[in-house]
Enzyme design. Structure first.
Site, short mmCIF file in Angstrom:
data_model
loop_
_atom_site.label_atom_id
_atom_site.label_comp_id
_atom_site.label_asym_id
_atom_site.label_seq_id
_atom_site.Cartn_x
_atom_site.Cartn_y
_atom_site.Cartn_z
CB SER A 1 46.99 49.90 50.99
OG SER A 1 48.18 50.13 51.74
CE1 TYR B 1 47.15 48.82 54.85
CE2 TYR B 1 45.14 48.58 56.12
CZ TYR B 1 45.91 49.29 55.22
OH TYR B 1 45.43 50.46 54.69
C1 GCO Z 1 51.20 51.72 57.73
C2 GCO Z 1 50.15 52.69 57.24
C3 GCO Z 1 49.76 52.34 55.82
C4 GCO Z 1 48.80 53.39 55.29
C5 GCO Z 1 48.32 53.10 53.91
C6 GCO Z 1 49.43 53.19 52.92
O1 GCO Z 1 51.15 51.32 58.90
O2 GCO Z 1 52.08 51.40 56.92
O3 GCO Z 1 49.01 52.67 58.08
O4 GCO Z 1 49.21 51.06 55.81
O5 GCO Z 1 47.68 53.46 56.12
O6 GCO Z 1 47.69 51.85 53.83
O7 GCO Z 1 48.88 53.04 51.63
#
Ligand code: GCO
Length: 260
Positions: free
Chosen positions: A144, A157
């Protein structure tokens, strides 16, 4: 071109029922791969398999949670018994919880790490056993922008995707001697159900991403298919531990003033 052909190969894409995973799976199938997808939701799995079948692709589905090691062992064993060798693994299954760190329950943090990072470890380790024996395999981890950059309210995340980048490099180190190439794809910001809540018209974030991305648009899931085919094919046999960012240039720039 044979170099990019996946004919005779079997590709396991965790998730793969929608969004980026489905787009990458379609690309792999168009290059000739037989698909295996997973889900924790029976209806989503059934709909996705019907979608692949309607396109003439060979696809099978298995219902389990990649964080449940016993279920993963049982299902990967079944996959190999029913379909033979798994040549390609795409660790795509992932979740996100958008909440400020100070407000995030620890169990929610753990769940994101479990799905997005530990699940990839569990699946890679299981599939690698056969790949090591065959001295051949491809593992692609879906990273990501958050593998490189922080952003408010996605702490779990980002921690998971940062860890996934280093898991990619470490498994690449350990398994390269067995002719297994472990690499990653880092999508930028794409128009999917996962980003729908932050993409609504009028949401400042929507405008921000468009201005922050040199290509000036959100990614289309189809933009990822070529990189997935490349990393799954013989064309990437000497590439190990690399994360290819398919981000419209986002990571290449500090951005520009709004009025430029
Ligand atoms: C967020 C997005 C990101 C994208 C992706 C970017 O909330 O910033 O969901 O996380 O999904 O991962 O690369």
């Amino acid at each position: 071109m044979e170099l990019f052909s996946l004919r005779g190969k079997t590709a396991l894409i965790t998730g793969g029922t929608h969004g980026l995973g489905m787009a990458m799976a379609e690309g792999l199938a168009q290059a000739g791969a037989k698909l295996i997808i997973t889900s924790t939701t029976p209806a989503k799995l059934a709909d996705a398999l019907a979608h692949y079948e309607a396109q003439g692709f060979e696809a099978s589905g298995y219902l389990f949670d990649v964080t449940d090691e016993a279920a993963a062992i049982e299902n990967v064993t079944k996959m190999e018994a029913e379909h033979g060798a798994i040549d390609i693994l795409v660790n795509n299954a992932g979740i996100i919880k958008r909440v400020l760190a100070v407000d995030m329950p620890v169990e929610d943090f753990r769940r994101v790490i479990d799905v997005d990072l530990v699940g990839a470890f569990i699946m890679s380790r299981l599939v690698a056993k056969g790949m090591i024996n065959r001295r051949n395999g491809k593992i692609i981890n879906i990273c990501s922008m958050m593998s490189e950059l922080g952003r408010t309210n996605v702490t779990a995340y980002a921690a998971a995707k940062g860890g996934l980048k280093m898991l990619t490099r470490n498994l690449a180190t350990e398994w390269a001697p067995y002719n297994i190439q472990v690499n990653g794809i880092g999508p930028g910001y794409y128009a999917t159900s996962q980003t729908a809540p932050i993409r609504v018209d009028g949401n400042p974030f929507n405008e921000f991403i468009i201005s922050r991305t040199p290509a000036g648009r959100w990614g289309d899931p189809q933009d990822l298919a070529g990189t997935a085919i490349f990393l799954a094919s013989e064309a990437s046999n000497f590439i190990n531990g690399q994360i290819i960012y398919v981000d419209g240039g986002l990571l290449a720039t500090i951005g520009k003033p709004a009025n430029e």
